[in-house]
Each structure stands twice: as structure tokens, then as C-alpha cells.
Design an enzyme around this catalytic site. Structure first.
Site, PDB file in Angstrom:
ATOM      1  N   ASP A   9     -12.763 -56.187  -5.351  1.00 12.23           N
ATOM      2  CA  ASP A   9     -12.711 -57.597  -4.980  1.00 12.23           C
ATOM      3  C   ASP A   9     -12.801 -57.719  -3.455  1.00 12.23           C
ATOM      4  OD1 ASP A   9     -12.351 -60.289  -5.083  1.00 12.23           O
ATOM      5  OD2 ASP A   9     -10.351 -60.255  -5.968  1.00 12.23           O
ATOM      6  N   TYR A  43      -5.277 -56.800 -12.172  1.00 11.37           N
ATOM      7  CA  TYR A  43      -5.409 -58.216 -12.524  1.00 11.37           C
ATOM      8  C   TYR A  43      -5.093 -58.471 -14.002  1.00 11.37           C
ATOM      9  CZ  TYR A  43      -7.742 -58.901  -7.996  1.00 11.37           C
ATOM     10  OH  TYR A  43      -8.026 -58.954  -6.657  1.00 11.37           O
ATOM     11  N   LYS A  68      -7.161 -45.001  -4.127  1.00 12.47           N
ATOM     12  CA  LYS A  68      -6.074 -44.564  -3.250  1.00 12.47           C
ATOM     13  C   LYS A  68      -5.352 -43.420  -3.964  1.00 12.47           C
ATOM     14  CE  LYS A  68      -4.387 -46.344   0.029  1.00 12.47           C
ATOM     15  NZ  LYS A  68      -4.457 -45.832   1.433  1.00 12.47           N
ATOM     16  N   ASP A  70     -16.443 -58.424  -1.011  1.00 12.51           N
ATOM     17  CA  ASP A  70     -16.519 -59.584  -0.107  1.00 12.51           C
ATOM     18  C   ASP A  70     -16.812 -59.129   1.318  1.00 12.51           C
ATOM     19  OD1 ASP A  70     -16.140 -61.465  -2.006  1.00 12.51           O
ATOM     20  OD2 ASP A  70     -14.312 -62.325  -1.145  1.00 12.51           O
ATOM     21  N   ASP A  92      -9.076 -47.719   1.831  1.00  9.38           N
ATOM     22  CA  ASP A  92      -8.863 -48.278   3.175  1.00  9.38           C
ATOM     23  C   ASP A  92      -9.887 -47.707   4.159  1.00  9.38           C
ATOM     24  OD1 ASP A  92      -7.558 -45.844   2.738  1.00  9.38           O
ATOM     25  OD2 ASP A  92      -5.972 -46.238   4.191  1.00  9.38           O
TER      26      ASP A  92
END
Ligand code: NAD
Length: 363
Positions: free
Chosen positions: A251, A143, A194, A255, A227
Site C-alpha cells: 500500500d 488489513y 521485514k 503510492d 524500509d
């Protein structure tokens, strides 16, 4: 001995002032009934600040935030400011606050209250007793990485670029927060990245491993691809205690974990910086313009954020425990704001919910 603290209050927009009024009631109760004395100062952020100062976070307010022991924030934004220039939008005030105060660790608990177990979309046996803490890196990664932008390739094609970048100090400081918090909870950390396809993920895994060996070998550490973590959160969420991950994966994962609990009005958060520096506490939800001013907002996410503030910034874990027990008791008694209303429960307004928490503290 009386302990005196100062809290900067930034109620913000929409339902912000309504939910913050209930935190102020709690502060009043604490000041009258304990050895803790909390002084508060109100300031503006978001749309309310744009209307008064022409920008979403004024320098004077920022300076006041730096001087406080902690900051309690409601929410920012709303349709009134939708057409404001991007870097002057209400949300820009929040991003500036996080960046200026170097709030690099975002803590989001996902806690399932027994009384609200049916609000989750997962089966009760999967989510019962769930208590996960997600620690998301908040000031680095994709970001913020450079280069970034959209480039015109001149042949009718364009290229969008963002850069995922982490340095060792950024990984170590957020991992340190996760390990330290795990020691006070279930003593287990899952670190997610990852590393199989990203160099920044490989570095993340290596740095977390070496910090663990040097300083936190008493804490159980497991590495997991992000993942797989997203999948495991739905399959078997109770295997997790603390999850630490980067800005982007955090992020998404936070959620996802939050929704295991079923209700946006119940989710608190904390953003911490360096040890001893001011931290920010706020509900996960936004300013809910659709219900603002109607007494329908659930103040519990903000009240639970205040409880995190007592625990992490003011070192008053005992009173935080009391507030959390009061929230549990009130929910068990069937007292509900409209967002968490269920059969045979008693629907109350925002301020009646605050009163019910105070009444529970009094008993
Ligand atoms: P939102 O979280 O404000 O609302 C989503 C839905 O949840 C709405 O139906 C709302 O009524 C409900 N809801 C939210 N909080 C609730 C509460 N405490 N009690 C009961 N119901 C609640 O998200 P949105 O509608 O996408 O965004 C509205 C505004 O808030 C936008 O301007 C957005 O940019 C802003 N926003 C701010 C923050 C923040 O301040 N941290 C976070 C998210 C969104």
C-alpha cells in the site's frame, strides 16, 4: 479470425462516467479497425449503486462481473455518500468485488513518460526511463487478519489490535505472479518484507526463496527489507524491475513509486486472481468530485488500465502496445489535460484527449 470478448463496465461515481466514455471510444475503434470484437455491458457500483439498489454492489452486478472476460472500473465515492454506514459506503462495493473475485495480486506500474519528466518531484536524471511494476498482495495480511479491534481496558486506557498473518499458499501465489511477469519484462524481482523483526516476514522470505528455487531460478531474485525498499525507491529507483510485497507494505510502497511519476491522472492498475479467472482494471485515482462534470479529468490512467486489460486478460499485447504508443505520441505532441498542463502545451478537455488518442491510432 475474429476474437470476441466481453467486458463488464462499472463507471462508478464522480469523474468515473467521463473517463470511461473515453475507453468506450477506444473499444469502438478496436471493434471497427481490428479483428477483435469487444462486447460491453454497463453496471453500477459505489454511490450510483447505493442510489439505485440501496447497496454499493448488487448481487446481479456481481454475477455479471463473474461472467465477463474482464472488468473495467472508473472510481467510486463522493461527499453525497459520506454519511452512509461504514459497511454500505461506496468503497465497500470495491472491497467486496476484490474479495469475492479473489483478486489477490494488485499490479501497479510506475512508468515515467519522457514528456512528463518535469512533473516528478525527483531530478530528471533519477527518473528518466523509469519502468517499475509493483505487485502487492491484496486480500490478506494485516488489513484482514484476526483478531482485530479496539478493546476498552477499563482503566481509562484502550488497546487497538490488528494481526499480520500470511499462509504459504498466499505468499506463493502472489510471488508466482511477480516471477511470471518479471520473465516478460526485466527478469528481476525484489521481494520486500521485514524478516528482521516479523515472523510473517521470515515466512514470506523463506517461501519466496523456495518457490524461486523450485520454479523460477532463471529469474534474478533479491530480498530487501521494506524500509530499505522505500528508501531505495527515492535514491536509485532504476535498480527495480518487479517488486513483490505484502498488503500493508505494498500500500505504502506503491503510492511512493506512483508519485515518482508525478501525476495521479496517469496511473493505471490491475487486480488479478487465479489464472484464467476474471480480473479488474481501474485507475489508481478516486472519483475526483472537485472536478466532476467539468471536462477536466485526465482519462489516460483509465485508458492505460484498459491497455493492461488487453495485455493481461485478453492476451492482445499488440493492440495494447499500440495504445501505449499512441499515449506517448499524444503527450510528446504537447496535448495535455489541466492536471499535466505545462508551458507551450495545448490544453484539452477529457473528451478531446480521448479523440487525440483515437487520431493517433488512426495514423
Ligand atoms: P481523488 O483521487 O479522487 O482526487 C485527488 C486529487 O486528484 C483531486 O484534486 C482530483 O481532482 C485529482 N484527480 C484525481 N484523478 C484525476 C484525474 N483523472 N484527472 C485530473 N485530476 C485528477 O482522491 P480524493 O479526493 O481523496 O477522493 C475522492 C473520492 O474518491 C472519495 O470519496 C474517495 O473515497 C474516493 N476514492 C476512490 C478510489 C477508487 O475508486 N479506487 C480511490 C481513491 C479515492
Amino acid at each position: 479470425m475474429t476474437h470476441t470478448y466481453s467486458i463488464q463496465i462499472l463507471a462508478g461515481d464522480g469523474i468515473g462516467p467521463e473517463i470511461m466514455a473515453e475507453v468506450k471510444k477506444l473499444i469502438g475503434w478496436i471493434n471497427s479497425n481490428t479483428e477483435i470484437n469487444i462486447n460491453t455491458r454497463d453496471g453500477l457500483i459505489g454511490g450510483a449503486s447505493i442510489d439505485t439498489y440501496g447497496n454499493p454492489l448488487d448481487d446481479t452486478t456481481l454475477a455479471q462481473c463473474r461472467k465477463a472476460d474482464a472488468i473495467m472500473l472508473g472510481a467510486v465515492g463522493g461527499p453525497k455518500w459520506n454519511d452512509v454506514e461504514y459497511n454500505l459506503r461506496p468503497e465497500a462495493g470495491l472491497l467486496k468485488l476484490r474479495k469475492e473475485l479473489e483478486l489477490f495480486a494488485n499490479l501497479r506500474p510506475a512508468l515515467v513518460f519522457d514528456a512528463l519528466i518535469d512533473a516528478s518531484t525527483l531530478k530528471p536524471e533519477i527518473v528518466r526511463g523509469l519502468d517499475i511494476l509493483i505487485v502487492r498482495e491484496l486480500t490478506g495480511g494485516v488489513y484482514f487478519g484476526e483478531p482485530r479491534g479496539i478493546e476498552d481496558l477499563g482503566n481509562g486506557q484502550r488497546r487497538g489490535v490488528n494481526t499480520q498473518v500470511y499462509e504459504t499458499y498466499e505468499i506463493e501465489r502472489v510471488a508466482r505472479v511477480a516471477f511470471e511477469l518479471a520473465r516478460k519484462r526485466g527478469n528481476k524481482v525484489h521481494s520486500c518484507e521485514k524478516a528482521n523483526v516479523m515472523e510473517s516476514g521470515k515466512l514470506w522470505r523463506e517461501d519466496v526463496t523456495s518457490l524461486h528455487a523450485k520454479e523460477f531460478s532463471d529469474v534474478e531474485l533479491e530480498h530487501m527489507y521494506a524500509d530499505n525498499c522505500a528508501m531505495q525507491l527515492l535514491r536509485n529507483p532504476s535498480q527495480f524491475d518487479v517488486i513483490v510485497t505484502d498488503n500493508l507494505f505494498g500500500d505504502i510502497i506503491s503510492d511512493e513509486a506512483a508519485m515518482l511519476t508525478g501525476s495521479l491522472g496517469m496511473l493505471p492498475s490491475a487486480s488479478l486472481g487465479h489464472v484464467g479467472s476474471v480480473a479488474l482494471y481501474e485507475p489508481v485515482h478516486g472519483s475526483a468530485p472537485d472536478i466532476a462534470g467539468q471536462g477536466k479529468a485526465n482519462p489516460l490512467a483509465t485508458i492505460l488500465s484498459f491497455s493492461m486489460c488487453l495485455r493481461y486478460s485478453l492476451n492482445q499485447g499488440e493492440i495494447a502496445d499500440k495504445i501505449e504508443a499512441a499515449v506517448k505520441g499524444v503527450l510528446n505532441s504537447g496535448t495535455r489535460t489541466p492536471d499535466i498542463m505545462a508551458d507551450k502545451c495545448n490544453q484539452v478537455s477529457t473528451s478531446e484527449m480521448g479523440d487525440a488518442i483515437i487520431a493517433a491510432l488512426d495514423t
